[in-house]
Design a protein around this motif. Sequence first.
Motif, PDB file in Angstrom:
ATOM      1  N   ASP A   1      31.806  75.030   5.200  1.00 39.93           N
ATOM      2  CA  ASP A   1      32.980  75.505   5.930  1.00 39.93           C
ATOM      3  C   ASP A   1      34.216  75.663   5.029  1.00 39.93           C
ATOM      4  OD1 ASP A   1      33.356  72.806   5.460  1.00 39.93           O
ATOM      5  OD2 ASP A   1      34.055  72.360   7.486  1.00 39.93           O
ATOM      6  N   SER A   2      34.056  75.570   3.715  1.00 42.35           N
ATOM      7  CA  SER A   2      35.211  75.601   2.815  1.00 42.35           C
ATOM      8  C   SER A   2      35.316  76.851   1.952  1.00 42.35           C
ATOM      9  CB  SER A   2      35.188  74.363   1.906  1.00 42.35           C
ATOM     10  OG  SER A   2      35.323  73.194   2.670  1.00 42.35           O
ATOM     11  N   GLY A   3      34.402  77.769   2.091  1.00 43.89           N
ATOM     12  CA  GLY A   3      34.428  78.974   1.269  1.00 43.89           C
ATOM     13  C   GLY A   3      35.690  79.796   1.448  1.00 43.89           C
ATOM     14  N   ASP A   4      36.159  79.928   2.682  1.00 45.33           N
ATOM     15  CA  ASP A   4      37.374  80.706   2.920  1.00 45.33           C
ATOM     16  C   ASP A   4      38.580  80.076   2.220  1.00 45.33           C
ATOM     17  OD1 ASP A   4      36.015  82.581   4.401  1.00 45.33           O
ATOM     18  OD2 ASP A   4      36.562  81.707   6.344  1.00 45.33           O
ATOM     19  N   GLU A   5      38.620  78.746   2.172  1.00 42.43           N
ATOM     20  CA  GLU A   5      39.716  78.065   1.478  1.00 42.43           C
ATOM     21  C   GLU A   5      39.631  78.315  -0.026  1.00 42.43           C
ATOM     22  OE1 GLU A   5      43.070  75.716   0.532  1.00 42.43           O
ATOM     23  OE2 GLU A   5      42.452  76.827   2.311  1.00 42.43           O
TER      24      GLU A   5
ATOM     25  N   ALA B   1      38.394  80.992  -1.459  1.00 40.79           N
ATOM     26  CA  ALA B   1      38.849  82.373  -1.636  1.00 40.79           C
ATOM     27  C   ALA B   1      40.372  82.460  -1.524  1.00 40.79           C
ATOM     28  CB  ALA B   1      38.179  83.281  -0.613  1.00 40.79           C
ATOM     29  N   ARG B   2      40.958  81.745  -0.574  1.00 41.60           N
ATOM     30  CA  ARG B   2      42.411  81.759  -0.402  1.00 41.60           C
ATOM     31  C   ARG B   2      43.106  81.219  -1.647  1.00 41.60           C
ATOM     32  NH1 ARG B   2      46.438  78.810   0.257  1.00 41.60           N
ATOM     33  NH2 ARG B   2      45.347  76.833   0.429  1.00 41.60           N
TER      34      ARG B   2
ATOM     35  N   LYS C   1      31.128  85.816  -3.459  1.00 39.00           N
ATOM     36  CA  LYS C   1      30.866  85.020  -2.257  1.00 39.00           C
ATOM     37  C   LYS C   1      29.387  85.186  -1.885  1.00 39.00           C
ATOM     38  CE  LYS C   1      32.132  85.076   2.638  1.00 39.00           C
ATOM     39  NZ  LYS C   1      33.067  85.680   3.620  1.00 39.00           N
TER      40      LYS C   1
ATOM     41  N   TRP D   1      29.515  79.498  -4.879  1.00 43.01           N
ATOM     42  CA  TRP D   1      30.279  80.700  -5.191  1.00 43.01           C
ATOM     43  C   TRP D   1      30.310  80.854  -6.698  1.00 43.01           C
ATOM     44  CZ3 TRP D   1      34.285  83.065  -1.722  1.00 43.01           C
ATOM     45  CH2 TRP D   1      34.067  82.736  -0.391  1.00 43.01           C
TER      46      TRP D   1
END
Length: 109
Positions: free
Chosen positions: A14-18, A20-21, A43, A51
């Motif tokens: 659940d941390s991939g978006d963070e 990327a941010r 990704k 990643w």
Amino acid sequence: MTLIKINAITVPADSGDELARRFAARAGAVDDQDGFEGFELLKPTDDRTTWLVVTRWRDEAAFKAWVTSPAFAHGHRSAAERDGETASPGPVGIHSEVWSYEIAGGSDG
């Protein structure tokens, strides 16, 4: 000859978006480094949680110069730390390793 460095970063699912941010927040920070040729953040498109940060360098010396530079240290601090504030939560990644490759073949296609 181009040298490719790949930082394989394993993150919780659940941390991939963070991740990327955080990379987006420091986009371009390495662009002016002598010997830097390019960067991609890859990704996973399946259920993997690793990643890939792919960078291309003129040679090993250029890469090592960047890793030991103040710009590297600055870029790897959190955005809050760069702004002189208290550090945000710790690293997103739970494991990381750097791979090194040189181009052995391919096409322009």
